[in-house]
Design an enzyme around this catalytic site. Structure first.
Site, PDB file in Angstrom:
ATOM      1  N   HIS A 229       5.743  23.938  43.323  1.00  0.00           N
ATOM      2  CA  HIS A 229       5.038  22.442  43.773  1.00  0.00           C
ATOM      3  C   HIS A 229       5.179  21.486  42.714  1.00  0.00           C
ATOM      4  O   HIS A 229       5.842  20.501  42.503  1.00  0.00           O
ATOM      5  CB  HIS A 229       3.926  22.702  44.401  1.00  0.00           C
ATOM      6  CG  HIS A 229       3.680  23.840  45.535  1.00  0.00           C
ATOM      7  ND1 HIS A 229       4.517  23.723  46.726  1.00  0.00           N
ATOM      8  CD2 HIS A 229       3.096  24.753  45.367  1.00  0.00           C
ATOM      9  CE1 HIS A 229       4.148  24.619  47.285  1.00  0.00           C
ATOM     10  NE2 HIS A 229       3.335  25.669  46.627  1.00  0.00           N
ATOM     11  N   ASP A 230       4.083  21.545  41.626  1.00  0.00           N
ATOM     12  CA  ASP A 230       3.764  20.488  40.962  1.00  0.00           C
ATOM     13  C   ASP A 230       4.842  20.179  39.853  1.00  0.00           C
ATOM     14  O   ASP A 230       4.914  18.875  39.377  1.00  0.00           O
ATOM     15  CB  ASP A 230       2.686  21.082  40.096  1.00  0.00           C
ATOM     16  CG  ASP A 230       1.336  21.168  40.911  1.00  0.00           C
ATOM     17  OD1 ASP A 230       1.412  20.458  41.951  1.00  0.00           O
ATOM     18  OD2 ASP A 230       0.296  21.968  40.696  1.00  0.00           O
TER      19      ASP A 230
END
Length: 315
Positions: free
Chosen positions: A240-241
């Site tokens: 995700h990040d």
């Protein structure tokens, strides 16, 4: 080439840790500081993990500040079942020797933005409590923020409730403050990051980077991916990040469209839901660029190549 001034607001967390490594490996970025928040794990753990990652990357001069330990109106919800109680499931990094800065992260963020000679980019990788509190306390900083690139939200389905993604669910009121503040926003939601999967082949390529980074990244993703493999049937961990940092460095990996976005803050069943006006039903002007796709293979090739820089002293 002018460097991009950047504040990273995060809650490490496995994918935050890899995002930090990608940012620390980027010669294009001038990382002014890292601010941590309570999120995936409590604040004391996210702070220690951010400092562990800086030491692993041998970037000990990047200051780490502790921000808010809990959301604005709610008690803290963590994700230790995903990231482990240490936040860095699958590895055992030594305690950091560098210490967190004494200034509160929100106060530092306000002071840094007000003093900035040029607008600053803010990357938010966790609950957006720190940035929201900074804007509430000093709304004049809005004009010193070039843009905010956000990992958060779920347009179609959530990962902590049927409709909400963890970061927005953890502090929906902070998210709504950000989306109504008049900032230039880019949103990278679960709908995109769930397609950026660390398949066995991609995981092996990361492991082959070698010491000191490759085995740590591969072990983190191997353990972290078990949750999503069991729950969602994914072939590996979704990253995700790091998508936020990749967007800053190589935006051509993503497709985006402009939409009006707001966050549900009232209804318990849909608390933290990301409402995107796909068809301009409300007639409200767009307030965010929303990522709609990612070149996942290109993203992993980029991530692997950039992390290899640690093998050569970031030269």
């Amino acid at each position: 080439m002018a460097l991009l001034p950047l504040i990273i607001d995060c809650d490490p967390g496995v994918d935050d840790a890899i995002a930090l490594l990608l940012a620390l490996a980027a010669p294009e970025l001038d990382i002014l500081g890292i601010v941590t928040v309570g999120g995936n794990v409590p604040l004391s753990v996210t702070s220690a993990n951010a400092r562990r990652i800086c030491e692993l990357a041998q970037c000990v001069d990047v200051p780490v500040f502790e921000g808010c330990p809990r959301p604005i109106l709610r008690q803290l919800v963590t994700a230790e079942e995903v990231h482990g109680v240490t936040g860095l499931i699958g590895v055992d990094l030594p305690p950091p020797t560098i210490v967190a800065q004494p200034e509160h992260g929100v106060a530092w963020m306000i002071r840094t933005l007000l003093d900035a000679s040029e607008p600053v980019v803010v990357a938010t990788l966790g609950p957006m409590t720190n940035l929201a509190m900074a804007i509430v306390q000093a709304p004049q900083i809005i004009h010193k923020i070039q843009r905010v690139v956000i990992m958060g939200g779920a347009i179609t389905h959530g990962n902590i409730t049927p409709s909400a993604e963890f970061n927005f669910y953890c502090d929906p009121h902070a998210a709504q403050i950000i989306f109504t503040a008049g900032l230039s926003l880019t949103l990278i939601s679960l709908d995109v990051t769930h397609t950026a999967i660390a398949t066995p082949e991609r995981l092996q390529a990361l492991r082959l980077i070698g010491q000191p980074i490759g085995p740590v990244v591969a072990d983190l993703l191997g353990a972290y991916g078990a949750y999503d493999q069991q729950r969602h049937g994914f072939a590996g961990a979704p990253l995700h990040d790091p998508c936020v940092i990749a967007y800053l460095l190589m935006p051509e990996l993503f497709q985006t469209r402009d939409y009006y976005v707001e966050i549900e803050t009232i209804s318990p069943p849909s608390l933290g839901r990301t409402i995107v006006d796909w068809w301009q039903t409300t007639g409200r002007p767009a307030n965010a660029k929303v990522a709609i796709s990612i070149d996942a293979e290109g993203f992993y090739q980029f991530l692997t190549k950039r992390l290899q820089r640690f093998n050569h002293g970031l030269n």
